[in-house]
Every structure is written in C-alpha cells, then in structure tokens.
Design a protein around this motif. Structure first.
Motif, short mmCIF file in Angstrom:
data_model
loop_
_atom_site.label_atom_id
_atom_site.label_comp_id
_atom_site.label_asym_id
_atom_site.label_seq_id
_atom_site.Cartn_x
_atom_site.Cartn_y
_atom_site.Cartn_z
N ALA A 1 7.73 -10.08 3.87
CA ALA A 1 6.75 -9.09 3.40
C ALA A 1 7.04 -8.66 1.97
CB ALA A 1 6.77 -7.87 4.31
N THR A 2 5.97 -8.57 1.17
CA THR A 2 6.08 -8.04 -0.19
C THR A 2 5.33 -6.72 -0.34
OG1 THR A 2 4.13 -9.32 -0.89
CG2 THR A 2 6.30 -10.35 -1.18
N ARG A 3 4.47 -6.41 0.67
CA ARG A 3 3.71 -5.17 0.61
C ARG A 3 3.45 -4.65 2.01
NH1 ARG A 3 -1.28 -6.66 -1.00
NH2 ARG A 3 -2.68 -5.68 0.50
N ILE A 4 3.69 -3.35 2.19
CA ILE A 4 3.41 -2.69 3.46
C ILE A 4 2.47 -1.54 3.17
CG2 ILE A 4 4.37 -1.47 5.45
CD1 ILE A 4 7.05 -2.87 4.87
N ASP A 5 1.25 -1.65 3.65
CA ASP A 5 0.26 -0.60 3.41
C ASP A 5 0.54 0.63 4.28
OD1 ASP A 5 -0.93 -2.20 1.61
OD2 ASP A 5 -2.79 -2.53 2.73
#
Length: 722
Positions: A60-64
């Motif tokens: 993962a590079t982004r967790i909303d």
C-alpha cells in the motif's frame, strides 16, 4: 493440641502458617499471573494512523480515510485499489463469549481474497488464561489467502486435511476447548466480509430474491420430476474423471473394489441427484406428505432443505462422514459466494424416497441451508463435486468439477424483499448442541426429583450412595470435560457488567450448557441453597470429592479442623469474591487474570494441558483435598461465596431435623465432612453441599441414635413382657 500434632505430622508447618496456606497459594498464583500473563490491548479510538493497516497490505502507498456508510478504509497502490480494511466491531458488534465484542482488523483484497486478519482486542477467557493469545492469532492467520467464495469447514479433526490441497473445501483448525469463541470469530469474519464484498466489490452483488409460488401440489412420479427439471441429475463418468486426472481406473481400483472383485458399474463415477425440498411439488412427491410436513414444521423460518442422493463409485459422502456436519465432497455456490450446507442427521425413514418408479439410491442425505446465507431458491446454483483420490498413503489426486442448476420457474416467483436479519449466532449454537442440551436437561430433571423425594430415596442407603457417585462421575465426565459446563466467578463478572451496561440476554445464550446450569442453579438457590450446585453439579467439586475418596483409600489420615478455626476460615472466600468483583469494575482484564485463583479452567476446561504453574496449583489443591475434605470448596472458592450470598435468601429448609439431633446425638455433626452441621444440630446452609448423608443417617435403622435407642427400649419392654 491434637489438631496441632496432626498438622505437624502431615504438614510439618506451624498452625498459623497452615491456616493461611490457601490464601498464600492464591496470592502466589495471582502474582504469577500479573507478571507473566499478557493480554490483547488496543487504543479506545481507532483511525488509520493507529491501526496496522499497512500490515494487511504491504504494497500500500495510500490509505484513504474511513468512508461514510460502511466504515471501511480503501487501500491503494498508487491509483490501483488493493482492497479494503475494517474493524469488525464497527460493522458487526456481536459479543464474544466473554460478553464483550472481539475486535478484528480484517483486510479483503479487490478480488475477494483475505489479505490478513489481525486480532486487535478481545476478552475471551479461554485464550487469555488458558490456550494463550497465540492460539487465537494462529486461528485467524488461516484466513490469509482464502477467498470468501470458498467453503470454510471448522473442524480440529480435519486439520491434517487442510494441508493436502483438498479440492473445494477449506478446513480450518477449530481450536479444541475454544469452540464457541472461534465460531464467533468465524461468524464475524465471514459476515462482515460478505457485507463489504457485496457493497464494494464487483461480482459479489446479492442476487435477486425469490419465493415459492402459492399453488396446489401436483402428484408426479420419478420420471416426471426428472423430465421437468424438478429433480436434477448430474452424471459424471469414470472416463471423464480419470482423463482429467491423467490416471486409469487401475490406479484407484483398491478404493472401489470389494473383497477383490471389481466394483459394479465402474463406468459411472457418480450419478448425483439434487432436489429442493421446500417446494411442495418436489418434497411431498419425493418423501411423502407426512414426512414433508414434519420436515417443514421443524425447519426454522428462512431456512432451506435439499435432498441429495448418489450412486456410483464415488458417493457424495465418504464412509467416515459424521452426521450433522458439513460435507467435504459436495459444495454449493451462488452469486460467486459459497453457500454452506449442513447435514440434518435425518433418519433413514425421512430421507428415503417414497415416490413411484424411484431408482435404488445408494446414499441419500438431507442438508440444511441457513437463512443467514441469503440463498436464492430461484437463482442459479453451482454444484461442486470435490474429488480426492489417494493413490497411496503419501500421494492424493484432487479434482473439482462443477455443474449448474436452476429450479424451474413453475415453482418460484421473483419478489422484492427487504434484507432479512441474519439468524442470531446463539440460535445456531443451540441447534448444533441439541443432544448435549437434552442430556443435561434430563439429568437436571432426575436430580430435581431426587431432591424433592429425598426422604424416600435416602431410605435405601446403598442404592443412594451408588446414585450419588454415578451422578458425580456424570458431572465430571459429561458436564465438565465433554460439555464444558463449569461455572466460574467470571460468569458473575459478565452478569454484573451486563446489568451495568444494559442487559443483553443473547450474551449468556451463546453457551447453552452454561446458560441452563446458571438458570437451574439460580432457581435452586432459593429452594435448597448453594449445596445443590456445589455438591452435585460442580465438576471441580466432584473432582475434589474423588480426591478425598482416594486419600482415604490410600490410608491418609484425615485432618479435622477444629470448629473455632473452621468458622474463621470459611470467611476467606468472601473477601476474595468482593475483591475480584471490585477489580473487575476497575479493569476487567486484570480481574479475569486474577480469577485464576479458581482452578476450574486448568483442571476442567483445559484438562491440565497448560503452563506448569497453573497445573501445579490445581494439583496442589486436589492433593490438599486428600487431607482435608473439599478444603478449596469450603474456604477459598469465590464462586461458592457468591452462591452462598444468594442462597441465604432460600425459602425452605429441606434437610430434616428431629429434637434428638444435637441434643444429645452428635452423629451427624461428627460424620459431616464439610462441617456444615453444628453441635446443636442446626445446619449451616451457607456451607452445606447437600450431600444428603445426614438424611441417610436419620432414616437408617442402624445409624440414627434416636432410632437405636427407641429400638433398645422396645426390646427391653418386650423382654419384660415375656
């Protein structure tokens, strides 16, 4: 002085130290627990910065942020959706066996495969104080890499099969001694994952719902049901199977031959018959009107029944199939998701075809689909045949075949219905444990009759003693070891916290055996006091009594504690109870650890299979009981203290007394091993374990002093008259 000499002989300890030995042992154990036990812990408020979501999705590079509506965290690698993460208790707040929810962090990939499940917080006593948190972590690790479309079968007995690449079925180790807890975990994982998949992922939407048509039933024979598609036949030839496996019949002939002869009709691998029994045209024609009505009357609302029969080399259930469980050879899927089917353990009469022109069926079963599965009776069903053929003890060939079936539209109509609530887990648990429930209820009825008719039964001393010992063995082996029905002070914590937080009876219904015992014990407290449970229904109490019997048989001289000291020691258990309750309202986890002063979990729930300090403590208590009859029950049991407090409100005094008791007769006072009969003949019901030995003595012509004296006087009078 005599007591002091006995203590010196058996214990070689000063009397002051001996009087406090129980308390000291418990303090040592509690200290051990405080410094060595570790429990799951989590922050009170969770967000993506405090949750280890990165562990679920390493790429993962982004967790909303958590989404509105369904509280899930979308996880991305650059702009590609990897999947979703969520806290289980924010979607499904199902309480665990402890009465508090089990908080799990669950990751589901975009293709419906579990990335990982992590335990965030729990209060399940069997893991915290017995099996260890590692056992729960190992259980949830099994979800990694498995799809929500797969059929999950939880069974410790099948653990070895999970590593043999069994086609179609996924076997999870069910964690012996923690059945209810892992059932709750599995229910939470699958229920929340199913909800997320249907709401967020493509290809997992809920199929259109349908209902049976309201129409008159037609009389049909077997050939008509087949030709109209009301009964579905799936023929699988041996040639197809062996070709796909790249094998020949001879490679497996040892599986199908009987007494060295070739199996009949070896060209048919399996003829599988499938029928939806809820439809009257099908169920009534296949099984007969009487059987059909009986099955439908006993079927919970929203559930479905399927009849499956088979002929050929490979029946749909193996020879070692256990009735009442999930089949490993057959699976159903609908809408891309697994639909669990479970054998109903129907009798031969119920599952035998009565329809005209029916062929001989080698194997037949009736399976139930629970309402929680959202099964659409009018939808397309994918029937999976899971084939596992061992060539030898080291190598197994596996193959999965799929067939498709849809119930003819003459039997159903599409309807728009609101989403039905899932069947509560406690109802499913009760349904699965019906045999245990019936056996327990029968035993409680028998015990109640014996207590009500104690005057009559106690007149037959030998028979009564045989019954008592038989019942104690039943309590230990069935209620304790098999049904896991050992009540605990932890149950008192759960009750008090539930009352404080808003009473929810479903928490207590999760274990039917414990619930039934608690209800029966609570009612009995107002009639007989604490003794009925402590003397008859407590598995550890039965174990103590057996230890005392062994001590006597080994010739160990029994220590009789003097009355003044005994009257002081019996109050030790009350501050223990109050202290544990007080700590539970300060920190429940700490109170659950300190509750290990009870040896119940070690000796009964885990059968002495745990870390050595716990085993040593439990064995020490039992060994002490060989010298002092049931000394833990008398002086140190916080559960017994709680029952005694409520038992003080009893409305009856069942144990018969006569004027001769206590003045001058002291027989019962000296014979009472629990020392619940005072010198004046009165009975201390707060300490009495209702062994009924005093009633046996009172009704005995050879033991009761009053009866003996009357007989002696009658004999003198008779002698004078002659």
């Amino acid at each position: 002085m005599r007591f002091f000499k006995q203590l010196q002989t058996y214990c070689n300890l000063p009397i002051s130290l001996t009087a406090l030995c129980i308390l000291v042992a418990q303090v040592i154990l509690c200290t051990q627990l405080l410094f060595t036990a570790h429990v799951a812990h989590a922050t009170t408020i969770y967000d993506k910065t405090t949750l280890p979501i990165k562990t679920l999705f390493p790429k993962a590079t982004r967790i909303d942020n958590k989404q509105n509506g369904l509280p899930v965290y979308p996880v991305y690698q650059l702009d590609q959706l990897l999947g979703y993460a969520w806290l289980s208790n924010e979607i499904n707040n199902l309480p665990g066996f402890s009465g508090r929810p089990i908080s799990l962090l669950i990751g589901l990939k975009a293709d419906g495969v579990f990335s990982k499940v992590i335990v965030i917080e729990h209060h399940e006593p069997v893991f915290l104080h017995g099996l260890g948190n590692e056992a729960l972590d190992q259980f949830v690790d099994q979800y990694t890499g498995h799809s929500i479309t797969e059929q999950v079968i939880i069974s410790s007995a099948q653990k070895s099969k999970s590593s043999t690449n069994s086609a179609g079925a996924v076997f999870f180790d069910g964690v012996t001694k923690a059945t209810i807890s892992v059932m709750i975990v599995n229910d939470v994982v699958l229920a929340t994952a199913l909800q997320v998949a249907r709401d967020k992922l493509d290809g997992f939407t809920l199929p259109a719902q349908s209902a049976l048509r309201n129409k008159s039933t037609e009389t049909m024979d077997w050939s008509t049901l087949l030709s109209t598609g009301l009964v579905h036949k799936w023929h699988v030839s041996s040639e197809v199977v062996f070709t796909k496996l790249g094998r020949k019949y001879a490679d497996y002939s040892h599986l199908f031959n009987s007494d060295g002869n070739l199996a009949d009709n070896k060209d048919t691998f399996i003829d599988l018959y499938y029928a939806y029994l809820n439809a009257p045209d099908i169920g009534q024609n296949l099984l007969g009107e009487e059987t059909y009505k009986k099955l439908m009357a006993n079927l919970p609302p929203g559930d479905h029944l399927l009849w499956i029969g088979s002929n050929g080399l490979y029946p749909h259930i193996p020879d070692d199939f256990m009735p009442g469980t999930v089949p490993s050879r057959i699976s159903l899927h609908q809408g891309g998701l697994n639909t669990e089917i479970k054998d109903t353990n129907a009798s031969d009469d119920e599952k035998t075809l009565t329809i005209a022109n029916a062929p001989a069926i080698a194997e037949s079963s009736i399976f139930r689909i629970k309402g929680i599965s959202n099964f659409n009776l009018g939808g397309v069903v994918d029937i999976g045949l899971n084939i596992n053929l061992p060539r030898n003890h080291l190598s197994t060939d596996s193959l999965s075949l799929t067939d498709h079936y849809q119930l003819p539209d003459s039997e159903w109509i599409a309807v728009i219905v609101e989403q039905q609530a899932n069947t509560p887990l406690w109802i499913r648990i009760w349904q699965d444990r019906i045999p245990q429930i019936l056996i327990l209820l029968t035993s409680l009825v028998i015990l109640t009759v014996v207590f009500i008719k104690q005057e009559e039964f106690s007149r037959y001393a030998v028979r009564f003693h045989q019954f008592r010992w038989g019942y104690l063995w039943f309590t230990l082996l069935f209620t304790g070891y098999y049904a896991q029905g050992q009540l605990s002070v932890v149950n008192i914590f759960t009750l008090l916290h539930s009352i404080r937080d808003g009473f929810n009876i479903s928490i207590f219904l999760l274990d039917p055996v414990i619930f039934i015992l608690w209800v029966f014990t609570f009612v009995s407290l107002f009639i007989w006091g604490r003794g009925l449970f402590c003397g008859w229904l407590c598995p550890f109490g039965a174990l103590q009594e057996m230890a005392s019997w062994c001590g006597k048989k080994l010739g160990i001289k029994q220590v009789r504690i003097p009355d003044p000291l005994h009257r002081k020691l019996i109050y030790l258990k009350y501050p223990l109870l109050l202290g544990l309750i007080g700590v539970s309202f300060y920190e429940l986890t700490l109170a659950e650890r300190l509750a290990e002063v009870e040896p119940f979990k070690t000796s009964i729930t885990l059968v002495f299979d745990r870390h050595w300090p716990f085993v040593l403590y439990a064995i020490a208590l039992l060994a002490g009981g060989m010298f002092i009859h049931k000394f833990y029950c008398r002086y140190a049991c916080p559960l017994g203290a709680g029952l005694a407090i409520i038992g003080a409100l009893r409305r009856f005094e069942w144990l018969k007394r006569i004027p001769f008791c206590g003045s001058p007769c002291q027989t019962c006072h000296h014979r009472c091993e629990i020392k619940a009969i005072k010198r004046d003949g009165d009975i201390d019901y707060n300490e009495c374990v209702q062994c009924l030995e005093c009633i046996v003595i009172l009704n005995s012509e050879d033991q009761c002093a009053d009866t003996l004296l009357k007989r002696k006087k009658d004999n003198k009078i008779a002698a004078l008259n002659t």
